[in-house]
Design an enzyme around this catalytic site. Structure first.
Site, PDB file in Angstrom:
ATOM      1  N   GLN A 143       0.824  -1.200   0.000  1.00 23.53           N
ATOM      2  CA  GLN A 143       0.000   0.000   0.000  1.00 23.53           C
ATOM      3  C   GLN A 143       0.867   1.263   0.000  1.00 23.53           C
ATOM      4  OE1 GLN A 143      -3.261   1.811  -0.315  1.00 23.53           O
ATOM      5  NE2 GLN A 143      -3.995   0.224   1.072  1.00 23.53           N
ATOM      6  N   GLU A 144       1.953   1.224   0.752  1.00 19.13           N
ATOM      7  CA  GLU A 144       2.820   2.393   0.885  1.00 19.13           C
ATOM      8  C   GLU A 144       3.576   2.708  -0.402  1.00 19.13           C
ATOM      9  OE1 GLU A 144       3.153   4.429   3.355  1.00 19.13           O
ATOM     10  OE2 GLU A 144       2.306   3.413   5.087  1.00 19.13           O
TER      11      GLU A 144
END
Length: 384
Positions: free
Chosen positions: A79-80
């Site tokens: 996600q990051e």
């Protein structure tokens, strides 16, 4: 996806009617997401779901405390940054775990024992990310409810807000962040039981069948400007959009839209993927829609048409059973999106937060300090 795929031509190997027979069977099945709940520590990392270079560190540090798991840590890193160790966000977050330069010193970790610590080195940033998660888990340990969900909510909205609301705060973006990471956790986790079929898969396969014979177009999305033509991921995206499931545009992002069935578990409608490096899903370069009998419908490359083709090739990396929850969990990395701007997860949810402050809350601060606004323009807590 938007790059040409070079391979030998494949003749139409399956009668058109076979797809109809296959999808009738799928259409009779019920949809199920297979989502698991509870403390994250039980979800082991599935082989091949993360770049091999980072798998050992994610597996080790994803067990640092009971509230996280290797699969959950992988979901956060994906996600990051999409596992990009060189990622830099528009607000200055750095590396695979998207730490801000001003907050990295608080969490700096020499993960590989080389005497240095750097947010650019995944061997250091991965354990630092796990340490940060576990520190948040300690802050909210007394809050009722699922401890992993509370930790994720604290990551997104601040520990104080989780304590204030005695659970996940009533902020849509924070609630969406928790759901997204828990769903992505499934995509990175070991499949411990047979995966349930997806009722919507039948519609996606049936629609793809109607496009057989359509000329390939690199970058094609089937629009009028494209002359109704597609490339490989444009075809799969459009097929699932007909059953109200929105997939990302490129193939290697579609990989995380659900859990990963083994070769002998494949069902019509599963997405099947091909990569240049079978140890790294970031190298996925082609995708098709499985129809059964070892065959897929796909848009191969320039000069060909959408056709049937075999999946058993040397570059076959695996498959994904798409679910609505899985598709919704994927980060939007398009220009101007929150993920693209911050390099992190869902934006902070509290509309009253300042956009001027930055940096995560140090673990040594008292709980009340965790309420300090950290910026609605940033993503996960490390990017603030």
């Amino acid at each position: 996806m938007r790059k040409a795929w070079v391979a030998g031509g494949i003749a139409f190997a399956i009668p058109f009617g076979l797809v109809g027979l296959l999808t009738v069977g799928v259409g009779a099945m019920q949809s199920a997401s297979g989502t698991q709940t509870g403390v994250g520590g039980t979800m082991a990392l599935a082989p091949g779901t993360v770049p091999a270079a980072y798998a050992a560190a994610i597996d080790k540090w994803g067990r640092l405390c009971p509230e996280i798991s290797p699969a959950l840590l992988a979901a956060q890193l994906y996600q990051e940054s999409g596992f990009d160790p060189n990622a830099v966000s528009n607000v200055g977050a750095q590396g695979i775990a998207q730490f801000m330069p001003t907050t990295w010193p608080e969490w700096a970790t020499d993960g590989n024992g080389d005497g240095k610590s750097s947010p650019w080195d995944p061997a250091d940033a991965i354990p630092a990310a796990a340490r940060y998660d576990c520190s948040l888990a300690k802050y909210v340990a007394s809050v009722p409810g699922d401890r992993t969900n509370n930790m994720l909510a604290a990551y997104n909205a601040g520990a104080y807000r989780v304590m204030q609301y005695k659970g996940i705060p009533p902020y849509t973006q924070t609630q969406d962040y928790v759901k997204s990471i828990r769903s992505l956790e499934q995509s990175f986790g070991v499949v411990q039981a047979p995966l349930q079929p997806m009722a919507q898969a039948a519609g996606a396969v049936n629609w793809a069948q109607t496009k057989l014979g359509t000329p390939y177009l690199w970058g094609g999305e089937g629009t009028a400007a494209d002359g109704g033509r597609f490339d490989c991921s444009g075809l799969t995206q459009a097929a699932y959009e007909t059953v109200n499931i929105k997939l990302p545009r490129v193939a290697n992002d579609q990989w995380n839209a659900g859990r990963h069935p083994s070769r002998d578990q494949l069902l019509p409608g599963d997405l099947v993927f091909f990569a240049t490096d079978l140890s790294d899903p970031r190298s996925i370069h082609h995708v098709g829609i499985y129809v059964g009998n070892g065959q897929m419908i796909h848009a191969p490359y320039t000069g060909t048409v959408i056709k049937f083709g075999p999946i058993d090739k040397p570059d076959y990396i695996g498959a994904t059973r798409v679910t609505p929850e899985g598709a919704k969990s994927l980060p939007d990395r398009s220009p101007g999106s929150a993920n693209n701007d911050s390099g992190a997860g869902s934006p902070a949810a509290d509309p009253g937060r300042s956009t001027a402050s930055g940096g995560k809350v140090p673990a040594r601060l008292p709980a009340a300090a965790a309420a300090e606004p950290r910026g609605a323009d940033a993503g996960g807590a490390r990017a603030r």
